[in-house]
Write a protein that holds these residues in place. Structure first.
Motif, PDB file in Angstrom:
ATOM      1  N   ASP A  62      71.371  57.039  -0.264  1.00 30.10           N
ATOM      2  CA  ASP A  62      69.375  55.180   0.214  1.00 30.10           C
ATOM      3  C   ASP A  62      71.023  54.474   1.140  1.00 30.10           C
ATOM      4  N   ALA A  63      71.926  54.634   1.527  1.00 27.26           N
ATOM      5  CA  ALA A  63      73.360  53.907   2.427  1.00 27.26           C
ATOM      6  C   ALA A  63      72.887  53.733   3.435  1.00 27.26           C
ATOM      7  N   LEU A  64      73.313  52.538   3.944  1.00 27.33           N
ATOM      8  CA  LEU A  64      73.567  52.360   5.881  1.00 27.33           C
ATOM      9  C   LEU A  64      74.604  52.855   5.461  1.00 27.33           C
ATOM     10  N   PRO A  65      74.908  53.058   7.185  1.00 29.04           N
ATOM     11  CA  PRO A  65      76.526  52.868   7.340  1.00 29.04           C
ATOM     12  C   PRO A  65      77.142  51.751   6.579  1.00 29.04           C
ATOM     13  N   SER A  66      76.743  51.036   6.888  1.00 25.96           N
ATOM     14  CA  SER A  66      77.265  49.668   7.285  1.00 25.96           C
ATOM     15  C   SER A  66      77.725  49.041   5.436  1.00 25.96           C
ATOM     16  N   ASP A  67      76.441  50.056   4.584  1.00 28.57           N
ATOM     17  CA  ASP A  67      76.837  49.817   3.251  1.00 28.57           C
ATOM     18  C   ASP A  67      78.458  49.945   2.943  1.00 28.57           C
ATOM     19  N   ASP A  72      83.044  43.058   8.067  1.00 30.23           N
ATOM     20  CA  ASP A  72      83.541  42.180   9.788  1.00 30.23           C
ATOM     21  C   ASP A  72      84.010  43.366  10.162  1.00 30.23           C
ATOM     22  N   VAL A  73      84.856  44.455   9.774  1.00 31.99           N
ATOM     23  CA  VAL A  73      85.255  45.878  10.361  1.00 31.99           C
ATOM     24  C   VAL A  73      83.768  46.328  11.185  1.00 31.99           C
ATOM     25  N   ALA A  74      82.594  46.640  11.013  1.00 31.06           N
ATOM     26  CA  ALA A  74      81.794  47.180  11.330  1.00 31.06           C
ATOM     27  C   ALA A  74      81.414  46.187  12.755  1.00 31.06           C
ATOM     28  N   VAL A  75      81.079  44.464  12.392  1.00 27.79           N
ATOM     29  CA  VAL A  75      80.439  44.385  13.745  1.00 27.79           C
ATOM     30  C   VAL A  75      81.962  43.922  14.570  1.00 27.79           C
ATOM     31  N   GLU A  76      83.586  43.763  14.657  1.00 28.69           N
ATOM     32  CA  GLU A  76      84.504  44.502  15.762  1.00 28.69           C
ATOM     33  C   GLU A  76      84.400  45.655  15.835  1.00 28.69           C
ATOM     34  N   THR A  77      84.188  46.538  14.943  1.00 30.69           N
ATOM     35  CA  THR A  77      84.168  47.826  15.688  1.00 30.69           C
ATOM     36  C   THR A  77      82.637  47.787  16.942  1.00 30.69           C
TER      37      THR A  77
END
Length: 310
Positions: A62-67, A72-77
């Protein structure tokens, strides 16, 4: 600009004390910008493959990648990826994420389904009621080229959307014939959407991206980090995705070791129709047609054999 439209279907927020994580995940809105960054970051981890990525999400269904990635790492990437796309002149592209609206449910039929797709063009084409992949060898014969044109014209006449992989040979002929015949086409490519392979298909790829639909599952940062020898594995993986996105695969012409046979195997595993043109059965240099026929593939002596089974 990046298409940020899709949202995960909403539901009533659960009582946090009960820890019903599936409901918590489902109630979260989806920011595709963040999911893009998280997915790209996961692909940058050592020894990540399509198989390992599928196993990761199987363990967290049930997870999204962002889970699975620090926010902060996801946003910067994501910022890095978008900046690179913009530097390549890609200002208009979209992302589809498993768990959000408009992600194709048919992709879950793959043994190792893809969580994120990148695309350019008319996404509605992915929901065309009749989608057929036309695939085959890069080194197509004169006769094979003629058969591809005849087949695709017939498919267009019967309102099928023609899907292929934008490679040399059969794929290129399938796309161009569909366009010239006034039909619809989807290209599922084995490179990121900002790359052109083969180089001579750049104009065709741009046209499909602008007027039809271009799809890629290839993470940009991982692709740029590796050399071409490592990136070749994305091509057979896209064949599996192409099969899952379609109702059937038709093989025009292929050698004994052709990557087309990866798609043939995937089609049968995904319970899709697999068609093989009759001419392949008369080629003494190959044995695969009979093997796949014994596994359930349909032998195509004339176009009616396709219509009768779709």
């Amino acid at each position: 600009m990046l298409d940020t439209h899709p949202d995960r279907p909403s539901s009533a927020a659960p009582d946090a004390g009960h820890h019903d994580w599936s409901l918590i995940f489902k109630s979260k809105p989806v920011d595709v910008h963040t999911e893009l960054g998280a997915y790209e970051h996961l692909w940058l981890q050592n020894k990540t493959t399509v198989k390992r990525m599928a196993e990761l999400f199987s363990e967290h269904p049930d997870a999204l990648p962002s889970d699975l990635v620090d926010l902060d790492v996801a946003v910067e990437t994501a910022k890095r990826v978008v900046a690179l796309f913009l530097a390549k002149g890609l200002e208009d592209f979209g992302v589809r994420v498993h768990g959000a609206d408009e992600y194709p449910d048919s992709l879950r039929d793959a043994v190792e389904p893809i969580e994120v797709l990148y695309y350019q063009g008319n996404w509605d084409l992915v929901e065309s009621p009749k989608r057929v992949a036309v695939v085959g060898t890069r080194g197509v014969s004169t006769e094979g080229a003629a058969r591809t044109r005849k087949l695709v014209r017939a498919l267009v006449d019967h309102d099928f959307t023609v899907v292929s992989g934008l490679a040399k040979g059969v794929d290129t002929i399938a796309h161009t014939t569909a366009i010239e015949s006034g039909g619809r086409t989807i290209a599922v490519i084995g490179t990121p959407i900002g790359e052109f392979y083969p180089r001579e298909n750049e104009e065709l790829q741009r046209k499909i991206a602008a007027d039809y639909l271009l799809i890629s599952q290839v993470p940009l940062l991982r692709y740029m980090q590796q050399d071409y020898r490592m990136n070749r594995f994305f091509f057979p993986e896209r064949n599996k995705t192409m099969s899952a996105l379609t109702n059937a695969t038709i093989i025009v012409e292929a050698g004994e070791t052709s990557g087309t046979l990866i798609q043939a195997t995937a089609a049968l595993k995904q319970k899709r129709k697999l068609f093989i043109l009759e001419s392949n059965f008369h080629n003494p240099n190959i044995t695969w047609p009979s093997k796949f026929e014994n596994l359930g593939a349909i032998r195509v002596r004339n176009f009616d054999d396709i219509l009768a089974n779709l």
